[in-house]
Design a protein around this motif. Structure first.
Motif, PDB file in Angstrom:
ATOM      1  N   GLY A 111      10.961 -30.039 -17.999  1.00  0.00           N
ATOM      2  CA  GLY A 111       9.549 -29.801 -17.772  1.00  0.00           C
ATOM      3  C   GLY A 111       8.913 -30.692 -16.725  1.00  0.00           C
ATOM      4  O   GLY A 111       7.811 -30.397 -16.239  1.00  0.00           O
ATOM      5  N   LEU A 112       9.560 -31.788 -16.392  1.00  0.00           N
ATOM      6  CA  LEU A 112       9.076 -32.673 -15.332  1.00  0.00           C
ATOM      7  C   LEU A 112       9.625 -32.177 -14.000  1.00  0.00           C
ATOM      8  O   LEU A 112      10.832 -32.009 -13.847  1.00  0.00           O
ATOM      9  CB  LEU A 112       9.548 -34.106 -15.580  1.00  0.00           C
ATOM     10  N   VAL A 113       8.744 -31.928 -13.034  1.00  0.00           N
ATOM     11  CA  VAL A 113       9.174 -31.490 -11.705  1.00  0.00           C
ATOM     12  C   VAL A 113       8.783 -32.573 -10.707  1.00  0.00           C
ATOM     13  O   VAL A 113       7.607 -32.936 -10.595  1.00  0.00           O
ATOM     14  CB  VAL A 113       8.532 -30.143 -11.308  1.00  0.00           C
ATOM     15  N   LEU A 114       9.788 -33.098  -9.996  1.00  0.00           N
ATOM     16  CA  LEU A 114       9.565 -34.169  -9.036  1.00  0.00           C
ATOM     17  C   LEU A 114       9.929 -33.719  -7.636  1.00  0.00           C
ATOM     18  O   LEU A 114      10.943 -33.037  -7.431  1.00  0.00           O
ATOM     19  CB  LEU A 114      10.427 -35.387  -9.388  1.00  0.00           C
ATOM     20  N   MET A 162      19.116 -29.703 -19.366  1.00  0.00           N
ATOM     21  CA  MET A 162      19.874 -29.537 -18.126  1.00  0.00           C
ATOM     22  C   MET A 162      18.976 -29.780 -16.920  1.00  0.00           C
ATOM     23  O   MET A 162      17.852 -29.287 -16.852  1.00  0.00           O
ATOM     24  CB  MET A 162      20.466 -28.132 -18.063  1.00  0.00           C
ATOM     25  N   LEU A 163      19.462 -30.546 -15.978  1.00  0.00           N
ATOM     26  CA  LEU A 163      18.741 -30.789 -14.744  1.00  0.00           C
ATOM     27  C   LEU A 163      18.877 -29.599 -13.806  1.00  0.00           C
ATOM     28  O   LEU A 163      19.947 -28.981 -13.719  1.00  0.00           O
ATOM     29  CB  LEU A 163      19.306 -32.029 -14.045  1.00  0.00           C
ATOM     30  N   THR A 164      17.804 -29.286 -13.106  1.00  0.00           N
ATOM     31  CA  THR A 164      17.841 -28.219 -12.102  1.00  0.00           C
ATOM     32  C   THR A 164      17.452 -28.798 -10.756  1.00  0.00           C
ATOM     33  O   THR A 164      16.373 -29.379 -10.612  1.00  0.00           O
ATOM     34  CB  THR A 164      16.884 -27.069 -12.462  1.00  0.00           C
ATOM     35  N   LEU A 165      18.335 -28.647  -9.795  1.00  0.00           N
ATOM     36  CA  LEU A 165      18.046 -29.026  -8.419  1.00  0.00           C
ATOM     37  C   LEU A 165      17.535 -27.801  -7.680  1.00  0.00           C
ATOM     38  O   LEU A 165      18.242 -26.798  -7.561  1.00  0.00           O
ATOM     39  CB  LEU A 165      19.309 -29.559  -7.736  1.00  0.00           C
ATOM     40  N   HIS A 166      16.303 -27.851  -7.232  1.00  0.00           N
ATOM     41  CA  HIS A 166      15.749 -26.798  -6.392  1.00  0.00           C
ATOM     42  C   HIS A 166      16.089 -27.160  -4.947  1.00  0.00           C
ATOM     43  O   HIS A 166      15.651 -28.202  -4.438  1.00  0.00           O
ATOM     44  CB  HIS A 166      14.236 -26.697  -6.587  1.00  0.00           C
ATOM     45  N   ALA A 167      16.871 -26.303  -4.311  1.00  0.00           N
ATOM     46  CA  ALA A 167      17.432 -26.628  -3.012  1.00  0.00           C
ATOM     47  C   ALA A 167      17.404 -25.399  -2.113  1.00  0.00           C
ATOM     48  O   ALA A 167      16.967 -24.319  -2.521  1.00  0.00           O
ATOM     49  CB  ALA A 167      18.870 -27.139  -3.188  1.00  0.00           C
ATOM     50  N   PHE A 168      17.871 -25.564  -0.893  1.00  0.00           N
ATOM     51  CA  PHE A 168      17.934 -24.446   0.034  1.00  0.00           C
ATOM     52  C   PHE A 168      19.062 -23.493  -0.363  1.00  0.00           C
ATOM     53  O   PHE A 168      20.209 -23.911  -0.516  1.00  0.00           O
ATOM     54  CB  PHE A 168      18.160 -24.937   1.458  1.00  0.00           C
ATOM     55  N   GLY A 169      18.707 -22.222  -0.500  1.00  0.00           N
ATOM     56  CA  GLY A 169      19.718 -21.198  -0.687  1.00  0.00           C
ATOM     57  C   GLY A 169      20.018 -20.497   0.620  1.00  0.00           C
ATOM     58  O   GLY A 169      21.088 -19.922   0.807  1.00  0.00           O
ATOM     59  N   ASN A 170      19.068 -20.586   1.543  1.00  0.00           N
ATOM     60  CA  ASN A 170      19.231 -20.044   2.888  1.00  0.00           C
ATOM     61  C   ASN A 170      18.261 -20.777   3.804  1.00  0.00           C
ATOM     62  O   ASN A 170      17.091 -20.970   3.462  1.00  0.00           O
ATOM     63  CB  ASN A 170      18.960 -18.537   2.915  1.00  0.00           C
ATOM     64  N   VAL A 171      18.758 -21.209   4.956  1.00  0.00           N
ATOM     65  CA  VAL A 171      17.942 -21.917   5.932  1.00  0.00           C
ATOM     66  C   VAL A 171      18.569 -21.687   7.295  1.00  0.00           C
ATOM     67  O   VAL A 171      19.745 -21.330   7.399  1.00  0.00           O
ATOM     68  CB  VAL A 171      17.865 -23.433   5.585  1.00  0.00           C
ATOM     69  N   HIS A 172      17.798 -21.870   8.345  1.00  0.00           N
ATOM     70  CA  HIS A 172      18.291 -21.615   9.692  1.00  0.00           C
ATOM     71  C   HIS A 172      19.553 -22.441   9.969  1.00  0.00           C
ATOM     72  O   HIS A 172      19.597 -23.648   9.660  1.00  0.00           O
ATOM     73  CB  HIS A 172      17.216 -21.967  10.725  1.00  0.00           C
ATOM     74  N   PRO A 173      20.579 -21.832  10.540  1.00  0.00           N
ATOM     75  CA  PRO A 173      21.838 -22.555  10.801  1.00  0.00           C
ATOM     76  C   PRO A 173      21.669 -23.820  11.641  1.00  0.00           C
ATOM     77  O   PRO A 173      22.495 -24.734  11.554  1.00  0.00           O
ATOM     78  CB  PRO A 173      22.698 -21.515  11.530  1.00  0.00           C
ATOM     79  N   ALA A 174      20.607 -23.890  12.446  1.00  0.00           N
ATOM     80  CA  ALA A 174      20.400 -25.073  13.284  1.00  0.00           C
ATOM     81  C   ALA A 174      20.226 -26.342  12.466  1.00  0.00           C
ATOM     82  O   ALA A 174      20.482 -27.451  12.967  1.00  0.00           O
ATOM     83  CB  ALA A 174      19.185 -24.880  14.195  1.00  0.00           C
TER      84      ALA A 174
END
Length: 218
Positions: free
Chosen positions: A67-70, A1-13
């Motif tokens: 196991g590969l992180v890009l 399974m692919l995992t996208l590491h992304a923003f879970g919280n960031v400034h609204p601007a």
């Protein structure tokens, strides 16, 4: 399974401006199964030891694949296209053209557009004369793109590819300006890309993930 590491919280601007949108759009276009691991940027998670161990520059997005992180959106999209066989031609010459236009989008075209966007967001202080120089540079590049797009729907091949996804994502940084108005082929290309169902799904998922106003981030 692919995992996208992304923003879970960031400034609204910067809602709607973050580059994890590009990768999620690609995953939606390709129809690949994936999960999202959200990181709380505002709480400092992206500078903590857990994230630093997997991200060389403490930047999102990242893609984890067995196991590969890009990092870097261009590298991530090329990897996804090559391993899935989607959004990239099967022949070597076609692949070379698409990769060329990926690099054009992320270097040649985004060169002046990204700092122009940062100026407009107030992230670089007072604009001064530099904004005029960046605007002129952007006009020159838009003229070149307009010429390239005459008589074609997509930038590299007859079909939509990762190069189009990246180029549209770069051009999206101009959406609150009138800079594309004098370039009908560029504007039509951009509108075709933004109308794709996978992009609209991506915006819905992004807004839900960040609790952002969907109407404001489009």
């Amino acid at each position: 399974m692919l995992t996208l590491h992304a923003f879970g919280n960031v400034h609204p601007a910067v809602h709607g401006e973050t580059r994890d949108l590009r990768v999620q759009w690609a995953l939606e276009e390709m129809g690949l199964p994936y999960t999202v691991r959200g990181w709380d940027h505002t709480a400092g998670e992206t500078t903590g030891p857990e994230f630093s161990a997997i991200s060389p520059f403490n930047q999102l997005p990242l893609l984890e694949d067995d196991g590969l992180v890009l990092s870097e959106t261009g590298a991530i999209l090329i990897h996804l296209a090559e391993t899935s066989g989607r959004l990239i031609p099967a022949d070597a010459r076609g692949r070379a053209r698409v990769i060329q236009w990926c690099l054009v989008a992320l270097s040649t075209v985004e060169g002046p557009i990204q700092p122009l966007k940062l100026i407009d967001l107030g992230a670089l202080g007072e604009p001064g004369e530099v904004r005029g120089a960046l605007t002129g540079w952007t006009h020159r590049l838009l003229g070149n793109l307009n010429r390239r797009l005459e008589g074609r729907d997509w930038i590299g091949t007859d079909d939509f590819t990762i190069a189009d996804l990246l180029l549209a994502s770069v051009l999206r940084q101009l959406r609150h300006t009138d800079l594309m108005d004098g370039y009908p082929e560029v504007k039509a290309f951009y509108e075709r890309a933004m109308a794709r169902p996978a992009w609209q799904r991506t915006l819905d998922l992004y807004a839900e993930r960040l609790g952002a106003d969907r109407a404001k981030i489009g």
